[in-house]
Design an enzyme around this catalytic site. Structure first.
Site, PDB file in Angstrom:
ATOM      1  N   ASP A   7      41.790  37.734  36.694  1.00 53.68           N
ATOM      2  CA  ASP A   7      41.828  38.068  38.112  1.00 53.68           C
ATOM      3  C   ASP A   7      42.610  36.928  38.763  1.00 53.68           C
ATOM      4  O   ASP A   7      42.758  35.854  38.177  1.00 53.68           O
ATOM      5  CB  ASP A   7      40.401  38.161  38.664  1.00 53.68           C
ATOM      6  CG  ASP A   7      40.371  38.491  40.141  1.00 53.68           C
ATOM      7  OD1 ASP A   7      41.189  39.313  40.588  1.00 53.68           O
ATOM      8  OD2 ASP A   7      39.525  37.921  40.850  1.00 53.68           O
ATOM      9  N   ARG A   8      43.121  37.122  39.948  1.00 57.76           N
ATOM     10  CA  ARG A   8      43.908  36.060  40.578  1.00 57.76           C
ATOM     11  C   ARG A   8      43.054  35.178  41.482  1.00 57.76           C
ATOM     12  O   ARG A   8      42.755  34.046  41.153  1.00 57.76           O
ATOM     13  CB  ARG A   8      45.080  36.672  41.369  1.00 57.76           C
ATOM     14  CG  ARG A   8      46.123  35.619  41.748  1.00 57.76           C
ATOM     15  CD  ARG A   8      47.131  36.152  42.733  1.00 57.76           C
ATOM     16  NE  ARG A   8      46.558  36.095  44.079  1.00 57.76           N
ATOM     17  CZ  ARG A   8      47.175  36.525  45.160  1.00 57.76           C
ATOM     18  NH1 ARG A   8      48.374  37.064  45.084  1.00 57.76           N
ATOM     19  NH2 ARG A   8      46.594  36.445  46.339  1.00 57.76           N
ATOM     20  N   ASP A   9      42.655  35.731  42.639  1.00 62.05           N
ATOM     21  CA  ASP A   9      41.926  34.939  43.630  1.00 62.05           C
ATOM     22  C   ASP A   9      40.540  34.571  43.117  1.00 62.05           C
ATOM     23  O   ASP A   9      39.759  35.445  42.742  1.00 62.05           O
ATOM     24  CB  ASP A   9      41.818  35.710  44.949  1.00 62.05           C
ATOM     25  CG  ASP A   9      43.177  36.086  45.515  1.00 62.05           C
ATOM     26  OD1 ASP A   9      44.131  35.304  45.347  1.00 62.05           O
ATOM     27  OD2 ASP A   9      43.290  37.176  46.106  1.00 62.05           O
ATOM     28  N   TYR A  20      43.011  36.786  53.175  1.00 62.59           N
ATOM     29  CA  TYR A  20      43.871  37.013  52.028  1.00 62.59           C
ATOM     30  C   TYR A  20      44.950  35.940  51.966  1.00 62.59           C
ATOM     31  O   TYR A  20      45.389  35.431  52.997  1.00 62.59           O
ATOM     32  CB  TYR A  20      44.568  38.383  52.148  1.00 62.59           C
ATOM     33  CG  TYR A  20      43.617  39.547  52.194  1.00 62.59           C
ATOM     34  CD1 TYR A  20      43.121  40.101  51.019  1.00 62.59           C
ATOM     35  CD2 TYR A  20      43.207  40.094  53.406  1.00 62.59           C
ATOM     36  CE1 TYR A  20      42.251  41.175  51.052  1.00 62.59           C
ATOM     37  CE2 TYR A  20      42.331  41.176  53.449  1.00 62.59           C
ATOM     38  CZ  TYR A  20      41.854  41.699  52.262  1.00 62.59           C
ATOM     39  OH  TYR A  20      40.987  42.763  52.291  1.00 62.59           O
ATOM     40  N   ARG A 101      42.117  50.462  41.313  1.00 65.81           N
ATOM     41  CA  ARG A 101      41.331  49.424  41.995  1.00 65.81           C
ATOM     42  C   ARG A 101      40.074  49.112  41.209  1.00 65.81           C
ATOM     43  O   ARG A 101      39.272  49.982  40.907  1.00 65.81           O
ATOM     44  CB  ARG A 101      40.971  49.879  43.412  1.00 65.81           C
ATOM     45  CG  ARG A 101      40.237  48.799  44.186  1.00 65.81           C
ATOM     46  CD  ARG A 101      39.969  49.218  45.628  1.00 65.81           C
ATOM     47  NE  ARG A 101      39.148  48.236  46.272  1.00 65.81           N
ATOM     48  CZ  ARG A 101      39.581  47.067  46.737  1.00 65.81           C
ATOM     49  NH1 ARG A 101      40.854  46.765  46.643  1.00 65.81           N
ATOM     50  NH2 ARG A 101      38.742  46.218  47.284  1.00 65.81           N
TER      51      ARG A 101
END
Length: 177
Positions: A7-9, A20, A101
């Site tokens: 995952d990124r964040d 964001y 998603r």
């Protein structure tokens, strides 16, 4: 070689409270994340990013601007000897109920199809329950980075404090360390 999805964040970069990452200036690497990606790259693992980015669907960020942030992220990693093969992202809001998603595994299935990957031999490192649900739905081994203790009791999940700890766990588990 099996692959690793990130995952990124909250895994690679710091999350922005209540918001964001909408510019490269806001993108702040989490301590050790570059080194962890380099460690895994050096061991021959294929590394991919799978990230929900509803900011695009909400009109907060244009898709081109998100792709630019990802280009700079990949470029910065490459300068440090780390490699991400590709970034997959879902630009949709939760209301669209799309297949890509997370917690849906659509991004993972797409990556597997495009790259000839075996998800059952791959890992997903994320910081949320939806990341672990996507990993489970794709038949992957999930590693959770955060304090959601309830996830520790689920089959095929491990908990790590950060990306480097997760990377070391994978290498030890794979016998590469």
């Amino acid at each position: 070689m099996p692959s690793i999805f990130l995952d990124r964040d909250g895994v690679i970069n710091k999350k922005i409270d209540g918001g964001y990452v909408t510019t490269w200036k806001e993108f702040e690497w989490l301590p050790g994340s570059i080194d962890a990606i380099k460690l895994l790259s050096d061991q021959g693992w294929g590394i991919y990013v799978a990230t929900n980015q509803a900011c695009v669907g909400k009109g907060i960020l244009k898709q081109d601007d998100l792709e630019y942030i990802h280009t700079l992220m990949i470029r910065e990693l490459a300068k440090n000897g780390a490699k991400i093969k590709k970034v997959y992202f879902c630009p949709h809001t939760i209301e669209t109920r799309c297949r890509c998603r997370k917690p849906n595994p659509g991004m993972l299935f797409t990556a597997a199809e495009e790259n000839g990957l075996s998800l059952s031999n791959s890992y997903f490192i994320g910081d949320s329950i939806t990341d672990m649900q996507a990993a489970n739905a794709a038949g992957m081994y999930g590693i959770l980075i955060n304090d959601a203790e309830q996830m520790l009791n689920r089959k095929c999940y491990h908990k790590a404090r950060n990306l480097m700890e997760a990377a070391n766990y994978i290498l030890k588990r794979a016998g590469s360390c």
